[in-house]
Design an enzyme around this catalytic site. Sequence first.
Site, PDB file in Angstrom:
ATOM      1  N   ASP A  70       0.835  -1.154   0.115  1.00 39.87           N
ATOM      2  CA  ASP A  70       0.103  -0.049  -0.003  1.00 39.87           C
ATOM      3  C   ASP A  70       0.716   1.260  -0.079  1.00 39.87           C
ATOM      4  OD1 ASP A  70      -2.376   1.806   0.425  1.00 39.87           O
ATOM      5  OD2 ASP A  70      -1.880   1.958   2.318  1.00 39.87           O
ATOM      6  N   SER A  71       0.360   2.406  -0.208  1.00 38.27           N
ATOM      7  CA  SER A  71       1.004   3.771  -0.156  1.00 38.27           C
ATOM      8  C   SER A  71       1.495   3.957   1.178  1.00 38.27           C
ATOM      9  CB  SER A  71       0.038   4.759  -0.534  1.00 38.27           C
ATOM     10  OG  SER A  71      -1.137   4.619   0.011  1.00 38.27           O
ATOM     11  N   CYS A  83      -3.740  -0.937  -1.909  1.00 36.18           N
ATOM     12  CA  CYS A  83      -4.098   0.467  -2.281  1.00 36.18           C
ATOM     13  C   CYS A  83      -4.830   0.593  -3.574  1.00 36.18           C
ATOM     14  CB  CYS A  83      -2.834   1.294  -2.722  1.00 36.18           C
ATOM     15  SG  CYS A  83      -2.998   2.802  -3.024  1.00 36.18           S
ATOM     16  N   GLU A 143      -6.471   9.318   9.341  1.00 38.54           N
ATOM     17  CA  GLU A 143      -5.086   9.370   9.763  1.00 38.54           C
ATOM     18  C   GLU A 143      -5.052  10.198  11.508  1.00 38.54           C
ATOM     19  OE1 GLU A 143      -1.710   9.141   7.225  1.00 38.54           O
ATOM     20  OE2 GLU A 143      -2.636   7.546   6.402  1.00 38.54           O
ATOM     21  N   CYS A 175     -11.363   3.053  -0.979  1.00 42.98           N
ATOM     22  CA  CYS A 175      -9.839   3.466  -0.135  1.00 42.98           C
ATOM     23  C   CYS A 175      -9.659   2.846   0.959  1.00 42.98           C
ATOM     24  CB  CYS A 175     -10.055   5.186  -0.275  1.00 42.98           C
ATOM     25  SG  CYS A 175      -8.760   5.789   0.729  1.00 42.98           S
ATOM     26  N   HIS A 210      -8.741   3.486   3.613  1.00 40.44           N
ATOM     27  CA  HIS A 210      -8.889   4.215   4.912  1.00 40.44           C
ATOM     28  C   HIS A 210     -10.436   4.125   5.302  1.00 40.44           C
ATOM     29  CE1 HIS A 210      -5.055   5.699   4.111  1.00 40.44           C
ATOM     30  NE2 HIS A 210      -4.930   6.360   5.403  1.00 40.44           N
TER      31      HIS A 210
HETATM   32  N1  DGL Z   1      -4.082   3.996   0.005  1.00 40.28           N
HETATM   33  C1  DGL Z   1      -4.701   4.960  -0.633  1.00 40.28           C
HETATM   34  C2  DGL Z   1      -5.897   4.407  -1.435  1.00 40.28           C
HETATM   35  O1  DGL Z   1      -6.573   3.292  -1.020  1.00 40.28           O
HETATM   36  C3  DGL Z   1      -4.986   6.012   0.235  1.00 40.28           C
HETATM   37  C4  DGL Z   1      -3.895   7.134   0.561  1.00 40.28           C
HETATM   38  C5  DGL Z   1      -3.166   7.599  -0.420  1.00 40.28           C
HETATM   39  O2  DGL Z   1      -3.741   8.475  -0.993  1.00 40.28           O
HETATM   40  O3  DGL Z   1      -2.032   7.018  -0.719  1.00 40.28           O
HETATM   41  O4  DGL Z   1      -6.264   5.042  -2.493  1.00 40.28           O
END
Ligand code: DGL
Length: 282
Positions: free
Chosen positions: A17-18, A80, A159, A191, A193
């Site tokens: 993931d990012s 991600c 976050e 997403c 989150h």
């Molecule tokens: N992990 C990213 C997503 O699911 C969210 C956070 C980011 O913008 O990197 O799109």
Amino acid sequence: MEPRKEEIKSRPIGVFDSGIGGLTVVRQIRSLMPNEDIIYLGDTARVPYGTKSQETVVRFACEDAQFLVEQGVKAIVVACNTASAWSLPALNRYFHLPICGVIVPGSEAALIVSRNKRVGVIGTASTVRSKAYDTAMKERLSNVEVFAQACPLLVPLVEEGWLSHPVTFKVLEEYLTPLVIEQIDTLILGCTHYPLLKRTILKVLKGLANRPINLVDSAESCAAHVRRRLADLDLLSPSASVGRIFPYVTDEASRFARVARQFLGFSIGKAEQIQLKEMPAE
Ligand code: DGL
């Protein structure tokens, strides 16, 4: 010599993931397949991906996957949404192992639960720009109507731990009102989150719409998809004991340790900080 099937089955699943959010996907994988070992990579030095261009996201995703392949994983899960939206074709070109994203499983789950075939999607600006959910759903059902809304303020609110803060309610009302006006009966949480906001999103939707709206958690549908894929390939772990999770990050690990529990639901050991290698240009 080719590794034996039995040896491959026992290898970990690689998830990237990012940043930290992809642990919502790890949480679902863990709950469905508790005996699998998991290597998790959070590219915390370069988060967010959700504001970045296609080219940058694809490059980052390939570098993330390259690291996981070097660790000897048996499959890769692109937790991600933004990376899944843009990079699956490139990942499948470069790497020759099973690769699962979150977009197709989330889209298929939405098409199953939606009755009026009017589906809302919320995600990062980059995910929405990619139209990946629209494309995946329309490929499967041409008359589905998809309404996508970028929600750039939600990742920082999560976050910050503001999961049911009045500000988060207000922000969600702004983002969700246009989708409710379009008469959606299903909303994809597109997403990493957003699963943490499920309860708040349901409350906001209840206040906005006088009918129930289904939520599709793309982390949950992704984990179910990964299990099916590994089972079809006969790659599920034969181990009878609880799997281990090995976390890696690209920025210093202390913040990760603090926030990880919130996403995962339990504590994991300290992440190891690594440096990713650049991929040669295509
Ligand atoms: N992990 C990213 C997503 O699911 C969210 C956070 C980011 O913008 O990197 O799109």
